[in-house]
Design a protein around this motif. Structure first.
Motif, PDB file in Angstrom:
ATOM      1  N   LYS A   1       9.930   5.697  -7.694  1.00  0.00           N
ATOM      2  CA  LYS A   1      10.040   4.556  -8.594  1.00  0.00           C
ATOM      3  C   LYS A   1      10.019   3.265  -7.778  1.00  0.00           C
ATOM      4  O   LYS A   1      10.267   3.289  -6.571  1.00  0.00           O
ATOM      5  CB  LYS A   1      11.366   4.626  -9.362  1.00  0.00           C
ATOM      6  CG  LYS A   1      11.552   5.901 -10.147  1.00  0.00           C
ATOM      7  CD  LYS A   1      10.855   5.824 -11.499  1.00  0.00           C
ATOM      8  CE  LYS A   1      11.266   6.949 -12.432  1.00  0.00           C
ATOM      9  NZ  LYS A   1      11.083   8.285 -11.863  1.00  0.00           N
ATOM     10  N   GLY A   2       9.736   2.179  -8.444  1.00  0.00           N
ATOM     11  CA  GLY A   2       9.754   0.886  -7.766  1.00  0.00           C
ATOM     12  C   GLY A   2      11.073   0.651  -7.056  1.00  0.00           C
ATOM     13  O   GLY A   2      11.125   0.159  -5.941  1.00  0.00           O
TER      14      GLY A   2
ATOM     15  N   ASP B   1       0.838  -1.193   0.000  1.00  0.00           N
ATOM     16  CA  ASP B   1       0.000   0.000   0.000  1.00  0.00           C
ATOM     17  C   ASP B   1       0.880   1.253   0.000  1.00  0.00           C
ATOM     18  O   ASP B   1       0.654   2.198  -0.768  1.00  0.00           O
ATOM     19  CB  ASP B   1      -0.901  -0.028   1.251  1.00  0.00           C
ATOM     20  CG  ASP B   1      -1.992   1.015   1.196  1.00  0.00           C
ATOM     21  OD1 ASP B   1      -2.110   1.707   0.164  1.00  0.00           O
ATOM     22  OD2 ASP B   1      -2.731   1.155   2.189  1.00  0.00           O
ATOM     23  N   ALA B   2       1.903   1.237   0.844  1.00  0.00           N
ATOM     24  CA  ALA B   2       2.806   2.388   0.935  1.00  0.00           C
ATOM     25  C   ALA B   2       3.534   2.610  -0.388  1.00  0.00           C
ATOM     26  O   ALA B   2       3.707   3.750  -0.832  1.00  0.00           O
ATOM     27  CB  ALA B   2       3.820   2.168   2.057  1.00  0.00           C
TER      28      ALA B   2
ATOM     29  N   LYS C   1       2.443   6.822  -6.676  1.00  0.00           N
ATOM     30  CA  LYS C   1       1.369   7.623  -7.251  1.00  0.00           C
ATOM     31  C   LYS C   1       1.466   9.087  -6.826  1.00  0.00           C
ATOM     32  O   LYS C   1       1.334   9.991  -7.645  1.00  0.00           O
ATOM     33  CB  LYS C   1       0.025   7.032  -6.799  1.00  0.00           C
ATOM     34  CG  LYS C   1      -1.146   7.489  -7.632  1.00  0.00           C
ATOM     35  CD  LYS C   1      -2.420   6.745  -7.215  1.00  0.00           C
ATOM     36  CE  LYS C   1      -3.643   7.511  -7.663  1.00  0.00           C
ATOM     37  NZ  LYS C   1      -4.751   7.466  -6.721  1.00  0.00           N
ATOM     38  N   GLU C   2       1.691   9.295  -5.528  1.00  0.00           N
ATOM     39  CA  GLU C   2       1.621  10.656  -4.989  1.00  0.00           C
ATOM     40  C   GLU C   2       2.976  11.347  -4.868  1.00  0.00           C
ATOM     41  O   GLU C   2       3.051  12.560  -4.790  1.00  0.00           O
ATOM     42  CB  GLU C   2       0.951  10.629  -3.606  1.00  0.00           C
ATOM     43  CG  GLU C   2      -0.439  10.021  -3.592  1.00  0.00           C
ATOM     44  CD  GLU C   2      -1.450  10.852  -4.380  1.00  0.00           C
ATOM     45  OE1 GLU C   2      -1.263  12.075  -4.488  1.00  0.00           O
ATOM     46  OE2 GLU C   2      -2.413  10.267  -4.895  1.00  0.00           O
TER      47      GLU C   2
END
Ligand code: ZN
Length: 78
Positions: A60-61, A48-49, A55-56
């Protein structure tokens, strides 16, 4: 009153009461927003984090992987 509750709703309430929620506040992770990542397991919270960060906060991954241990240390169980 209570008679109007559907079985589905009762089941959801039971699940929520029985599960221990883990939270990770975005602020604890070094950001300035009020988002709380939540989940039943560390993995759920971190996922979730990570989604929120990407998104916000334009992470990056890879960024999320690097700070994963820090995030893990900041998870609170309630
Ligand atoms: Zn945030």
């Amino acid at each position: 009153m209570g008679l109007n509750s559907s079985n589905e709703r009762v089941k959801q309430v039971l699940i929520v009461n029985l599960s221990i929620m883990k939270t990770l506040s975005c602020r604890d992770a070094g950001c300035t927003c009020d988002y709380d990542a939540k989940g039943e397991t560390e993995g759920d919270v971190l996922r979730d984090a990570a989604q929120h960060g990407m998104k916000e906060h334009e992470k990056k991954g890879n960024d999320m992987t690097q700070i994963r241990d820090n995030l893990k240390a900041s998870i609170r169980t309630s």
